[in-house]
Design an enzyme around this catalytic site. Structure first.
Site, PDB file in Angstrom:
ATOM      1  CE1 TYR A 185     -17.375  88.123  61.782  1.00 23.81           C
ATOM      2  CE2 TYR A 185     -16.758  87.001  59.758  1.00 23.81           C
ATOM      3  CZ  TYR A 185     -17.040  86.965  61.114  1.00 23.81           C
ATOM      4  OH  TYR A 185     -17.004  85.774  61.792  1.00 23.81           O
ATOM      5  NE  ARG A 233     -13.484  83.144  51.946  1.00 20.68           N
ATOM      6  CZ  ARG A 233     -13.660  82.248  52.907  1.00 20.68           C
ATOM      7  NH1 ARG A 233     -13.909  82.635  54.150  1.00 20.68           N
ATOM      8  NH2 ARG A 233     -13.567  80.964  52.649  1.00 20.68           N
ATOM      9  N   GLY A 333     -11.443  74.213  52.943  1.00 22.90           N
ATOM     10  CA  GLY A 333     -11.350  74.690  54.310  1.00 22.90           C
ATOM     11  C   GLY A 333     -11.058  73.570  55.276  1.00 22.90           C
TER      12      GLY A 333
END
Length: 385
Positions: A185, A233, A333
């Site tokens: 991203y 992160r 997760g």
């Protein structure tokens, strides 16, 4: 030797009751207007026995909307929705940070304001897909759109946007924020030396320029919230979302880690992108991805806590990672999808349930979302003592 169920003081400020982190996972359950809701509050509240919950990636502005039905925090309604979530988590004794992101080029004009092009570091399109409206108007995975290159003044404006959202996350009841610098991203697009061919103060061959956007956002976040309330992160060596392989990854990673430590960042969240088809064992992950030699360098460079996330599915694999002394917290997760009481299951050796993949991203309400029972309830229903 630390244990998975020992407490952890993060950033000298936030006390976590165990070393288990529920990693951020997009689940596409928002209401119209990308507003968090009561259903999401139930989901997160069910999982409050984790030492730390990192809520799913959340848009800081309409220009960040790369996937349909993902939450934002840029409207009053969205912040009120998140307050439902944080209140429920806190009632259940949990701690929750909000992950803030901007998807950058990982978007499509059908989701952008006024149908504009996605925002990119450059004009290079990502060879990947987003969940958006196709030509027929239906929501499907479609190729990411061709981005337009952000102007320098727009990058500076985004730093201010992130700062405002940090303040608003506190108003919405979050205990802190995690800046999403991973998974291809916008932040990682800037940091990647192959993709970032800009010639301004945010680009080029200089590691200082390529990391400037991330570090200025983090510095502003720490000023706004305090040093124990900000995590970051990163996904070094990842290839998710079409991010190109970068020969300068380790150099960039260690530079960022050292700078983050100096800024007072509470934790560094390192993630390995397990693709669905990979089926990679944790032992292979350790050997092939973040080997101990690199982790030692990161540990030396970064003074805060380190979360290791990716491929952990049971107590033994998590404890083995902690036993190296190179990490402090373990991120889980997918196991959290079908196991709202994952911490208790790990502690007592209870079986780990698996979720149906078809319910990961859906608008079918609580199906595959909030309808997984805690193991203690299953035992009671079966008459176990």
């Amino acid at each position: 030797m630390i244990d998975l169920f020992d407490s952890q003081l993060v950033g000298g400020t936030v006390l976590l009751k165990n070393r288990i982190v529920m990693a951020p996972m997009t689940r596409t359950r928002t209401s119209d207007g990308d507003v968090p809701n009561e259903l999401m509050a139930t989901y997160y509240g069910q999982r409050a026995s984790a030492g730390l919950i990192v809520a799913e990636a959340t848009d800081v502005a309409p220009s960040s909307n790369g996937y349909a039905m993902t939450p934002g925090i840029y409207t009053d309604a969205q912040r009120q929705g998140w307050r439902l979530v944080t209140d429920q988590v806190h009632r259940n004794g949990g701690t929750i940070f909000l992950q803030l992101w901007h998807v950058g080029r990982m978007a499509h004009s059908s989701l952008m304001p006024n149908g504009e092009a996605p925002w990119g570091v450059t004009e290079e399109r990502a060879e990947s897909q987003v969940f958006a409206h196709g030509p027929d108007g239906k929501l499907d995975p479609i190729p990411a759109g061709k981005p337009r290159r952000l102007r320098t003044d727009e990058v500076f404006a985004l730093i201010n946007t992130f700062t405002q959202r940090c303040v608003q996350s506190r108003e919405a009841g979050f205990d802190g924020v995690e800046i999403h610098g991973a998974n291809g991203y916008l932040f990682e697009q800037f940091m990647n030396s192959v993709l970032n061919t800009r010639t301004d103060c945010f680009g080029g061959s200089s590691v200082e320029n390529r990391t400037r956007f991330l570090l200025e956002v983090v510095e502003a976040a720490v000023r706004a919230l305090g040093p124990g309330r900000v995590g970051v992160r990163l996904s070094p060596f990842g290839k998710f979302n079409g991010i190109p392989a970068d020969p300068r990854t380790e150099e960039t990673l260690l530079y960022v880690a050292e700078r983050l430590g100096r800024l007072g960042v509470a934790y560094l969240h390192l993630v390995y992108e397990l693709m669905p088809e990979a089926n990679m064992e944790v032992a292979q992950f350790k050997a092939n991805y973040l080997d101990h030699a690199l982790l030692r360098k990161i540990r030396k460079a970064f003074s805060g806590a380190i979360i290791w996330c990716g491929g952990f599915t049971d107590r033994k694999s998590a404890q083995d990672a902690l036993d190296t002394g190179l990490v402090d917290l373990i991120g889980f997760g997918r196991p959290y999808i079908a196991n709202p009481d994952l911490a208790e299951r790990l502690k007592h050796g209870w079986p780990i349930a698996e979720a149906d993949r078809s319910t990961y991203y859906t608008r079918r309400g609580g199906t595959g979302y909030t309808d997984f029972p805690a193991f203690a309830m299953v035992r009671a229903a079966c008459g176990a003592v």
